[in-house]
Scaffold this active site. Structure first.
Site, PDB file in Angstrom:
ATOM      1  CG  HIS A  80      26.257  22.382   6.479  1.00 41.26           C
ATOM      2  ND1 HIS A  80      25.737  23.260   5.574  1.00 41.26           N
ATOM      3  CD2 HIS A  80      25.200  21.926   7.216  1.00 41.26           C
ATOM      4  CE1 HIS A  80      24.420  23.338   5.746  1.00 41.26           C
ATOM      5  NE2 HIS A  80      24.068  22.544   6.744  1.00 41.26           N
ATOM      6  CG  HIS A 131      20.794  24.076  14.138  1.00 39.43           C
ATOM      7  ND1 HIS A 131      21.616  23.105  13.608  1.00 39.43           N
ATOM      8  CD2 HIS A 131      20.313  24.765  13.085  1.00 39.43           C
ATOM      9  CE1 HIS A 131      21.640  23.220  12.297  1.00 39.43           C
ATOM     10  NE2 HIS A 131      20.854  24.216  11.944  1.00 39.43           N
TER      11      HIS A 131
HETATM   12 ZN   LIG Z   1      22.152  22.268   7.383  1.00 35.61          ZN
END
Ligand SMILES: [Zn+2]
Length: 275
Positions: free
Chosen positions: A74, A255
């Site tokens: 983030h 990810h």
């Molecule tokens: Zn996230």
């Protein structure tokens, strides 16, 4: 659209709670002359780069010589949206704080600090030919394009179901920046029993119950969940060290695949150009 290398205009600090540790973490942002974003933990500098990524199961974690920093995605997305290419982030804990579950507070901090521009360019990574990575029914691919465009598809159990979103002007897609992370109530118990998610509350995550959103104020956007997946992708792609130019299509990515795509792009110099 930024053209040159930049850093923050002044030092600033942010404090928050780690999602998994539940412990307070302090971040101090320092302007940097050299290219790239890097974390400094216990005196060890770790470049926020795809080739430093050591774990992608719960978040994107970078590690070097025994030191590690998790949940960088983030914050990396905030750097992307702020147009900051060079910065040092001093951190006193193993996990970037979760804040409100989005990139909003990091972005605010950078916006208030302002951006300083250097004369050097070399901030863009232009994809020159199609690159694709897959895992089971998930895929992530990028094709040549002069801007960054992202189409994201997700599929989860009800009440989320299938969601799809296409963002053509990613640099100005402000609804992405404050879209929050989310989790399913039944998964939270298991994660908690593993000693994780100690800092998770309704103030920093969207909780999805049996048939509705648990948070009293509901969602910030109808497509907040798919927006957040785009936020994660932007943050992860920025660990390339560059602002990606290409047409990105993502289905159920996370990810792991986000990192794998960068490894695939950089595996062959014919795949890309930097300018
Ligand atoms: Zn996230």
């Amino acid at each position: 659209m930024i053209k040159r290398q930049t850093t923050i205009n002044r030092i600033f600090k942010i404090t928050g709670i780690g999602l998994h540790t539940g412990q307070p973490v302090n971040l101090e942002f320092l302007p940097r002359r050299e290219f790239g974003i890097a974390f400094v933990i216990n005196g060890q500098m770790i470049p926020a780069r795809y080739d430093m990524v050591a774990d992608t199961r719960l978040s994107t974690l970078i590690a070097k010589e025994g030191a590690s920093v998790s949940t960088i995605e983030h914050l990396m997305a905030a750097f992307y949206f702020s147009g900051v290419t060079n910065c040092l982030v001093y951190i006193d804990g193993p996990e970037v704080p979760i804040m409100d579950g989005s990139a909003w507070e990091f972005y605010q901090g950078m916006w208030k600090a302002g951006v300083y521009e250097f004369p050097e360019n070399g901030v863009y990574l232009k994809v020159l030919r199609p690159v694709e990575v897959t895992r089971e029914d998930a895929f992530l691919r990028v094709k040549p394009l002069n801007t960054l465009e992202i189409t994201m598809s997700i599929e989860f159990r009800a009440p989320v179901g299938k969601q799809k979103k296409r963002v053509t002007d990613v640099e100005n897609a402000f609804a992405i920046i404050n879209s929050r992370t989310f989790g399913f109530i039944e998964e939270l118990e298991a994660i908690r029993q593993a000693g994780l998610a100690k800092g998770a509350t309704l103030d920093n995550a969207v909780a999805i119950g049996e048939d509705s959103i648990v948070n009293p104020h509901g969602l910030r956007y109808k497509k907040e969940l798919v927006n957040h997946k785009i936020l994660d992708l932007i943050g992860d792609l920025y660990t390339s060290g560059y602002r990606l130019l290409g047409k990105v299509e993502a289905n159920k990515t996370g990810h792991y695949l986000n990192n794998l795509l960068l490894k695939e792009i950089f595996s062959d110099p014919a795949n890309y150009a930097i300018y």
